[in-house]
Design an enzyme around this catalytic site. Structure first.
Site, short mmCIF file in Angstrom:
data_model
loop_
_atom_site.label_atom_id
_atom_site.label_comp_id
_atom_site.label_asym_id
_atom_site.label_seq_id
_atom_site.Cartn_x
_atom_site.Cartn_y
_atom_site.Cartn_z
N ILE A 161 -3.73 15.07 3.78
CA ILE A 161 -4.36 14.18 2.81
C ILE A 161 -5.06 15.00 1.72
CG2 ILE A 161 -5.97 12.28 2.48
CD1 ILE A 161 -3.41 11.76 4.26
N GLU A 245 3.52 8.01 -8.86
CA GLU A 245 3.32 9.32 -8.23
C GLU A 245 4.53 10.21 -8.46
OE1 GLU A 245 2.22 11.40 -3.92
OE2 GLU A 245 2.50 9.21 -4.04
#
Length: 382
Positions: A161, A245
């Site tokens: 992450i 993204e």
């Protein structure tokens, strides 16, 4: 090479110039130090927020600017990449993958509280989807959220992450329903929530300046009000978010190629061997010509998809193609750049050494190259 001005308006140049000055003043003098330290000061978020950089592309009512202006975001993103650290850009820009679902689908009270804080740089946002058991197989994620009165009880873990260590807010994909894509929801989970812990900072091949972490949820109670969108509709939210993204990753890849090519050209003109600059040797001239050609094609194709996105068109297939083309191009150009610089290109003080390392994640993040090909094939009816 082309300047591609047909895609940009005069105000995009102003944005580009402003971000360039910010990079020159606030990032470039310190970026090597931050790379070695594997992190950059949290204060940089506040500076980028105050400069209006974090807010580009977001609603003015929530503290943003140029909402819906895709090429404003393109211009800013490219200039940020000029700092030469993909990790710093990824860390500073983690809001762009975590925040859009909040803006689009969160309850107004949550949206108004969270978005302005993130765009100002006061708070940091992360997206938490990937799990160690699934990787790119989003539809198979295992972190589960069970309704318990006015809360969800969340159990599971996430890994890889970006901004995982320092984030304050996390957009977390959880399973609220049956197996498969139809049982996934998104929750906003805040740091400090009981049952939520952040694991160790992970060591990476590249992107050293970005913090990357594991997250753990053990009977973590999250208010139902923090549900983003409708229950069991999270997969559609995730897929919509992925298009932006993937555009961002294609832009990063193209700028990585651009900087590697520039470094190669400079070296070819200055470095001498056998009595003349190495750029005078045909084998090297032709290699540089091929590098420039590949980049030109990749950038034009990426910009075309950005233009379609700006026009509101669906580019599920094409943006997957653009990501693959751009990352394949960057793979080749960064490899060639290290080869052209020789021993100097292998040294840590060389920009192309960092570009080579940082580049490797671009064909993995946001959906691997292989997943992109699956998407493309499905869009072709296969």
């Amino acid at each position: 090479m082309s300047d591609f001005q047909e895609y940009f308006e005069p105000h995009h140049k102003l944005i580009r110039d402003s971000v360039r000055r910010f990079v020159e003043r606030e990032i470039a003098p310190f970026v090597d130090e931050w790379e070695e330290a594997e992190g950059f000061p949290r204060e940089l978020y506040l500076k980028a927020g105050a400069a209006g950089i974090l807010g580009i592309g977001y609603p003015e009512a929530l503290g943003g600017s140029h909402e819906g202006d895709v090429f404003a975001k393109v211009a800013a993103s490219e200039e940020l990449m000029r700092c030469g650290s993909g990790g710093l850009v990824a860390g500073l820009g983690s809001l762009d993958i975590g925040l859009p679902p909040i803006v689009k689908w969160a309850q107004p009270s949550v949206r108004e509280r969270v978005v302005s804080q993130v765009l100002s740089g006061e708070k940091i946002m992360a997206l938490a989807i990937t799990e160690s058991s699934g990787g790119s197989d989003v539809a198979n994620l295992q972190t589960r959220a069970v309704r318990d009165g006015d809360c969800y009880r969340v159990n599971g873990s996430k890994t890889f992450i970006t901004s995982g260590i320092r984030a304050d807010y996390y957009t977390v994909a959880v399973r609220t329903g049956e197996p498969g894509f139809a049982g996934i929801s998104l929750l906003l989970i805040e740091k400090g929530t009981q049952g939520f812990t952040v694991g160790r900072q992970l060591k990476k091949m590249g992107w050293w300046a970005s913090d990357t972490a594991e997250l753990f949820f053990e009977d973590c109670r999250v208010p139902v009000a923090n549900l983003i969108g409708a229950e069991n509709m999270g997969f559609a939210c995730i897929m919509g978010n992925f298009q932006n993204e993937r555009l961002a990753l294609a832009l990063m890849a193209n700028m990585t190629s651009q900087m590697a090519l520039e470094q190669s050209l400079e070296w070819a003109r200055q470095r001498e061997a056998f009595g003349k600059p190495i750029g005078k040797f045909q084998v090297l001239k032709h290699r540089l010509a091929e590098m420039a050609t590949q980049l030109e094609v990749s950038r034009e194709f990426t910009y075309r998809q950005a233009a379609k996105m700006a026009a509101g068109k669906s580019v599920i297939k094409e943006i997957s193609m653009a990501k693959n083309v751009a990352t394949d191009t960057a793979d080749r150009i960064t490899y060639d750049a290290v080869q052209i610089l020789g021993g100097a290109g292998y040294m840590r003080e060389s920009l192309v050494e960092r570009l080579y390392r940082d580049n490797r994640i671009l064909s993995i993040g946001g959906g691997t190259r292989e997943v992109m090909n699956e998407i493309i094939a499905k869009q072709m009816g296969l």
